[in-house]
Structures are given as C-alpha cells and as structure tokens.
Scaffold this motif. Structure first.
Motif, mmCIF file in Angstrom:
data_model
loop_
_atom_site.group_PDB
_atom_site.id
_atom_site.type_symbol
_atom_site.label_atom_id
_atom_site.label_comp_id
_atom_site.label_asym_id
_atom_site.label_seq_id
_atom_site.Cartn_x
_atom_site.Cartn_y
_atom_site.Cartn_z
ATOM 1 N N PRO A 38 0.886 -1.219 0.125
ATOM 2 C CA PRO A 38 -0.045 -0.016 0.021
ATOM 3 C C PRO A 38 0.913 1.313 0.018
ATOM 4 O O PRO A 38 0.393 2.095 -0.595
ATOM 5 N N LEU A 39 1.897 1.209 0.608
ATOM 6 C CA LEU A 39 2.915 2.375 0.735
ATOM 7 C C LEU A 39 3.480 2.733 -0.768
ATOM 8 O O LEU A 39 3.354 3.902 -1.067
ATOM 9 N N ALA A 40 3.734 1.908 -1.384
ATOM 10 C CA ALA A 40 4.302 1.929 -2.807
ATOM 11 C C ALA A 40 3.273 2.435 -3.727
ATOM 12 O O ALA A 40 3.547 3.452 -4.378
ATOM 13 N N VAL A 41 1.934 1.850 -3.660
ATOM 14 C CA VAL A 41 1.195 2.738 -4.407
ATOM 15 C C VAL A 41 0.385 4.073 -4.021
ATOM 16 O O VAL A 41 0.350 4.816 -4.695
ATOM 17 N N PHE A 42 0.750 4.330 -2.512
ATOM 18 C CA PHE A 42 0.432 5.543 -2.218
ATOM 19 C C PHE A 42 1.514 6.560 -2.864
ATOM 20 O O PHE A 42 1.041 7.790 -3.203
ATOM 21 N N LEU A 43 2.565 6.279 -2.629
ATOM 22 C CA LEU A 43 3.871 7.063 -3.263
ATOM 23 C C LEU A 43 3.538 7.389 -4.710
ATOM 24 O O LEU A 43 4.139 8.457 -4.934
ATOM 25 N N LYS A 44 3.244 6.367 -5.416
ATOM 26 C CA LYS A 44 2.895 6.549 -6.949
ATOM 27 C C LYS A 44 1.538 7.432 -7.272
ATOM 28 O O LYS A 44 1.833 8.217 -8.062
ATOM 29 N N HIS A 45 0.807 7.050 -6.614
ATOM 30 C CA HIS A 45 -0.725 7.353 -7.069
ATOM 31 C C HIS A 45 -1.370 8.292 -6.123
ATOM 32 O O HIS A 45 -2.514 8.606 -6.380
ATOM 33 N N GLY A 46 -0.974 8.212 -5.084
ATOM 34 C CA GLY A 46 -1.469 9.237 -4.027
ATOM 35 C C GLY A 46 -2.737 8.411 -3.033
ATOM 36 O O GLY A 46 -2.678 7.252 -3.406
#
Length: 50
Positions: free
Chosen positions: A14-22
C-alpha cells in the motif's frame, strides 16, 4: 522501476501504491487486498506501479 519501488512493492504494497498514485481508489484497493492476503497486495502493487 527503481530498486526502492520494488522493495516497497514486496514489503509494503500500500505504501508503494500511495507514493506513486496518492490517496485514492487505487490505494484503497491495494490496502484491502493486502489486508485480505499479502500476495494479492503485492501482485496488485506490481501491476499498478509498472
């Protein structure tokens, strides 16, 4: 894709997705998949963060 992104995709999807897509639906899907099972979250993170 950098080595940091790959490691985040594996250990904290989830952190990786958050960093790329918000913060949005993509993040929520990743969070739910990771809570259901770690592997679905990892697969989703790799697909989304191509």
């Amino acid at each position: 894709m950098s080595i940091v992104t790959i490691l985040l995709n594996i250990f904290l999807p989830p952190l990786a997705v958050f960093l790329k897509h918000g913060l949005g639906t993509t993040f929520l899907v990743s969070l739910i998949l990771t809570l259901i099972g770690w592997l679905p979250g990892v697969i989703h993170a790799f697909i989304v963060n191509k």
